[in-house]
Design a protein around this motif. Sequence first.
Motif, mmCIF file in Angstrom:
data_model
loop_
_atom_site.group_PDB
_atom_site.id
_atom_site.type_symbol
_atom_site.label_atom_id
_atom_site.label_comp_id
_atom_site.label_asym_id
_atom_site.label_seq_id
_atom_site.Cartn_x
_atom_site.Cartn_y
_atom_site.Cartn_z
ATOM 1 N N SER A 155 5.335 6.519 -10.264
ATOM 2 C CA SER A 155 4.266 5.042 -10.688
ATOM 3 C C SER A 155 5.886 3.588 -9.557
ATOM 4 O O SER A 155 4.777 2.662 -9.894
ATOM 5 C CB SER A 155 5.315 3.918 -12.060
ATOM 6 N N VAL A 156 6.527 4.130 -8.932
ATOM 7 C CA VAL A 156 6.232 3.736 -7.616
ATOM 8 C C VAL A 156 5.561 3.605 -6.152
ATOM 9 O O VAL A 156 4.997 2.889 -5.994
ATOM 10 C CB VAL A 156 7.942 3.880 -7.395
ATOM 11 N N LEU A 157 5.520 5.057 -6.310
ATOM 12 C CA LEU A 157 5.198 5.583 -5.256
ATOM 13 C C LEU A 157 3.346 5.168 -4.906
ATOM 14 O O LEU A 157 3.207 4.917 -4.266
ATOM 15 C CB LEU A 157 4.832 6.955 -5.700
ATOM 16 N N VAL A 158 2.124 5.227 -6.252
ATOM 17 C CA VAL A 158 1.341 5.143 -6.610
ATOM 18 C C VAL A 158 0.326 3.792 -5.843
ATOM 19 O O VAL A 158 -1.230 3.667 -5.140
ATOM 20 C CB VAL A 158 0.249 6.351 -7.406
ATOM 21 N N TRP A 159 1.326 2.705 -6.188
ATOM 22 C CA TRP A 159 0.679 1.533 -5.863
ATOM 23 C C TRP A 159 0.377 0.893 -4.634
ATOM 24 O O TRP A 159 -0.147 0.507 -4.467
ATOM 25 C CB TRP A 159 1.718 0.348 -6.771
ATOM 26 N N GLY B 246 -9.528 0.251 -2.221
ATOM 27 C CA GLY B 246 -10.668 0.376 -1.175
ATOM 28 C C GLY B 246 -10.552 -0.539 -0.037
ATOM 29 O O GLY B 246 -11.700 -0.466 0.864
ATOM 30 N N GLY B 247 -9.645 -1.737 0.520
ATOM 31 C CA GLY B 247 -9.284 -2.283 1.468
ATOM 32 C C GLY B 247 -10.591 -3.446 1.155
ATOM 33 O O GLY B 247 -11.103 -3.720 2.341
ATOM 34 N N ILE B 248 -11.099 -3.603 0.277
ATOM 35 C CA ILE B 248 -12.606 -4.483 -0.221
ATOM 36 C C ILE B 248 -11.390 -6.420 0.075
ATOM 37 O O ILE B 248 -12.420 -7.149 0.491
ATOM 38 C CB ILE B 248 -12.769 -4.639 -1.537
ATOM 39 N N SER B 249 -10.193 -6.022 -0.303
ATOM 40 C CA SER B 249 -9.931 -7.991 -0.592
ATOM 41 C C SER B 249 -8.586 -7.475 -0.720
ATOM 42 O O SER B 249 -7.432 -6.379 -0.554
ATOM 43 C CB SER B 249 -9.681 -8.388 -1.767
ATOM 44 N N ASP B 250 -7.244 -8.571 0.371
ATOM 45 C CA ASP B 250 -6.317 -8.580 0.079
ATOM 46 C C ASP B 250 -5.735 -9.013 -1.247
ATOM 47 O O ASP B 250 -4.289 -8.987 -1.736
ATOM 48 C CB ASP B 250 -5.151 -8.733 1.263
ATOM 49 N N CYS B 251 -6.460 -9.098 -2.187
ATOM 50 C CA CYS B 251 -6.308 -10.470 -3.072
ATOM 51 C C CYS B 251 -4.246 -10.907 -3.232
ATOM 52 O O CYS B 251 -3.999 -10.784 -3.966
ATOM 53 C CB CYS B 251 -5.893 -9.050 -4.269
ATOM 54 N N ALA C 128 -4.912 -3.321 -7.681
ATOM 55 C CA ALA C 128 -4.452 -2.457 -6.603
ATOM 56 C C ALA C 128 -6.063 -1.811 -6.432
ATOM 57 O O ALA C 128 -6.018 -1.149 -5.223
ATOM 58 C CB ALA C 128 -3.767 -1.435 -8.191
ATOM 59 N N THR C 129 -6.688 -2.089 -7.311
ATOM 60 C CA THR C 129 -7.899 -0.687 -6.985
ATOM 61 C C THR C 129 -8.713 -1.492 -5.682
ATOM 62 O O THR C 129 -9.532 -0.852 -4.613
ATOM 63 C CB THR C 129 -9.172 -0.660 -7.699
ATOM 64 N N MET C 130 -9.098 -2.861 -5.116
ATOM 65 C CA MET C 130 -9.627 -3.717 -4.606
ATOM 66 C C MET C 130 -9.135 -3.725 -3.046
ATOM 67 O O MET C 130 -9.383 -3.160 -2.230
ATOM 68 C CB MET C 130 -9.697 -5.431 -4.687
ATOM 69 N N ILE C 131 -6.692 -3.587 -3.258
ATOM 70 C CA ILE C 131 -6.430 -3.671 -2.146
ATOM 71 C C ILE C 131 -7.025 -2.069 -1.684
ATOM 72 O O ILE C 131 -6.570 -1.634 -0.087
ATOM 73 C CB ILE C 131 -4.863 -3.727 -2.327
#
Lengths: 487, 483
Positions: free
Chosen positions: B322-326, B184-189, B179-182
């Motif tokens: 917990s649904v909204l933030v991810w 940050g726009g760093i990766s689509d993972c 989730a952090t990588m997504i």
Amino acid sequence: MSSEFFFQSITQLAAALEGKTLSSIELTRAVVARTKAVEGRVHAFNSVDEPDALAQAAESDARRAAGQARGPLDGIPIGLKDVIAVAGQPLTASSKMLANFVSPYDATVTAKLKNAGAVLWGRLNCDEFAMGSSTENSAFGPTHNPWDLTRVPGGSSGGSAAALAAGEVLAALGSDTGGSIRQPAALCGVVGLKPTYGLVSRYGLIAFASSLDQIGPFARTVEDAAIVLGAIAGHDERDSTSFKTEIPDYRAELKKRTGPWRLGIPKEYFADGLDPEIGAAVEQAIAFYKKLGCEIKEVSLPHTRYCLDTYYVIATAEASSNLARYDGIRYGHRSKNATDIVDLYFQSRAEGFGAEVKRRIILGTYVLSSGYYDAYYLRAQKVRTLIRNDFLAAFREVDALITPTSPMPAFKIGEKADPLALYLCDIYTIGVNLAGLPGINVPCGFTKSGLPIGAQIIGQPFRESELLAVAQAYEQAHDWKTKMPSL
Amino acid sequence: MNYEAVIGLEVHVQVKTRSKIFTRVGAGYGHEPNTLTDPVVLALPGTLPVMNKAALDAVIKAGLLLGCEIAPVCKWDRKNYFYPDSPKNYQISQYDQPICLGGSVEIELLGSARNVMGEHKKIPLTRIHLEEDVGKLNHGTSDSLVDYNRAGTPLMEIVSEPAMHTAEEAYAYLTSLRATMIYGGISDCDMEKGQLRCDANISIRPIGEAKLGVKVELKNLNSISFVRDGISHEIKRQLAVVERGGTLMQETRDFDGMTGTSQSLRTKEMAHDYRYFPDPDLMPVKVDEAWKQKLRAECPELPFDKQRRFLADYLLPYTLTSVLVWDRALADYFEEAAKLSGKPQAVGNWIVNDLLREIGVAKIALTESKVQPAHLAALVQLVDTGAVLANAAKEIFVEMFATGDQPDAIADRRGLKAAPTDASELEQWCRDAIAANTKALAEFKAGKDSAINAFKGPVMKASKGKANPKLVDETLRRLLGTM
């Protein structure tokens, strides 16, 4: 105009082309004819492409007729060592590994020479993957020294030096990792310049040792070398190690710099093992500069004795990794006898590489291996810094250094069977590569038996203009360059 | 004896850049084999690498997001080994000076119930470094083909400390890291596309023992659930070996997620000597404060921080947060609609219950939805003022999702607005309702406020369901107050 165009300088020929007393087609035909006449004895080329060269010459003439000539190299046949990529031409590194490889792209220097209008003529022989000092390590047979066909032309850029000395090209590019331009230039009696590391792009040069390799020109005169250097130097965004620096008009700079200079004589370069005839010739060159009004000063480069060891650790380490790509998977020699993937690597590389290349890959693999890295590679890098510091300290007192280029004149083909004896050929040239400095070979006489002798002048980083000027001061006062080998 | 497992994860994340890490040719997935290549990717003789700054930007940003220390210099090393997917037979990587050191990944473990927040932990990181991805081998029956499209794609390796103890922690770690990588726009993972790959180092030791046990590296954990299953399986395997008096071996094992079994790939004795040394083709790159500052400014708020803020500022229930933030886009959508309407909880409910359902059915992305935050805010306000009743609002939402029309317009067009108020008529219905239920009247007067609801049903019935509930309530209270 003499019929022997092929022994003239670029400066002379450019004037003739400019004055339209000569066409590039005529010149190129003369060079092709000369090549056909002597190549059977010299073997400077791995391959030539006559129709391609004549087509380039015709384009040059068309440009000139349209008033769009591109400068002094437009229409001049120049040869490239067979480690520099030319799109659509073979690129073999004189190795069986790449015997059938054709490059799909141009090296940056190639593109720059094409842009300057040069007629690219032939792929010049060398030691396999530029590893050697005699051009005997070529998978396609040795090149012969035009001054004595039983002798080596030096190496690794022996084909470039010999082709120029024999009149088969009017200038050539070589590559210099430990002396591979300057030493063959000395043995063949021509000018050979190794530029400062980072001045000329290495993109498209088959890597031997990345931190030491540098492309440079072979030419008949210092001025010709300045012209070719001007065409190939400059920052290249495809080479991260190429330096962002202003490229002066080296030819124009030559006229502005007249000395006198403070010249250093490193005492460690005149020690045991130096051929007395070479020693005497270099001493005479030093005496000339003194007469010219230069301050001559003995300097010391105390870490010189570690140069060879340091070089053979760093160069082989880098080579072992650089040559890993030749595996028979994507291109190059692939063994027909392999049973599985590991065997394919073993067999292809065993069949594709020659003995000296294998020796260096093994050495380089060893010095990088776990447990030995600190003792060899890391230590060598530290010593390398000390060697560079020696030079930089000397340059606080002098403008340039003068040394012999090679401890010996051209030796007989097959004479040095011991690889370690061959490694000693580069004893005076290696330090310059380790320190990243520019160095030039200037012909400075002949042995009694008629073999060329060269002096090496070493300059400060990115001060090629000054280095060339020092070299030219000597060259213009002597007529060694007017003597040509009789072939 | 009781044992505990110790788990460390090595996660490879492909960095989303337009071009490859050391040359200009494009990076991507799903192209014809060997079309994303050039002389550099194929390691043709004479080619040289040149660093793509965007890749370094991304990994520095990842480091900043995870609280790592950023090295002052980005240095490149060669990792030497022969394999056909590696065109140079060395990989450009970072050995002794990774670009990011330390940092941590915050995780949440399962709560006691679905609507209860679980325990939070910070899993410390060892390092993050940048390297180039390799190509892909496709094995046929008689030969193997290599596709170099993936070769040279920028790849981050994120190494955790051996600080996890259960498969669930590893699962939570991966979920949070992804989730952090997504974010940050760093990766689509996307694990199916190999954009995130995970290896796990697993050992067991007696509880209370500080020394780590013999480590087994588990490879080919191709989905987040396989990571959980694989680790779980490996812990059980190791415990079984120890329990029957056997000895564990340092080895690399391959986990097959389909069968749920693993087999040994190689032992320690077969480990490679990678002969790392600094790449002489690449210059070290200085990373200065200004560079880091610029990237820090681009770093988004992380999901857990956002969740804490949503709980505190919007007073949302845990389940909604917990649904909204991810999903960063969803969280942004929520905040915009919440601000426009001033009714965060109602907006949250609409998103979680209705919007996500419709999007799921339509199989579209949030950005493709015709219901924009302003639409949703307008609908929430219509309900809040009583202009539209709950059931009517549901109908309006479905039509709004299909057409993108404003809710007010839909309500008018479809006659879904609460009835225009005829005060005297409404008052009469209310009087009738009160008069008909003396029991409720007595209760209300005795102080039971909820007794008022007993009158509302008959009023709504009399209005045929169109009375404005808010007005009904007000009218009833006014009349009751006079009785």
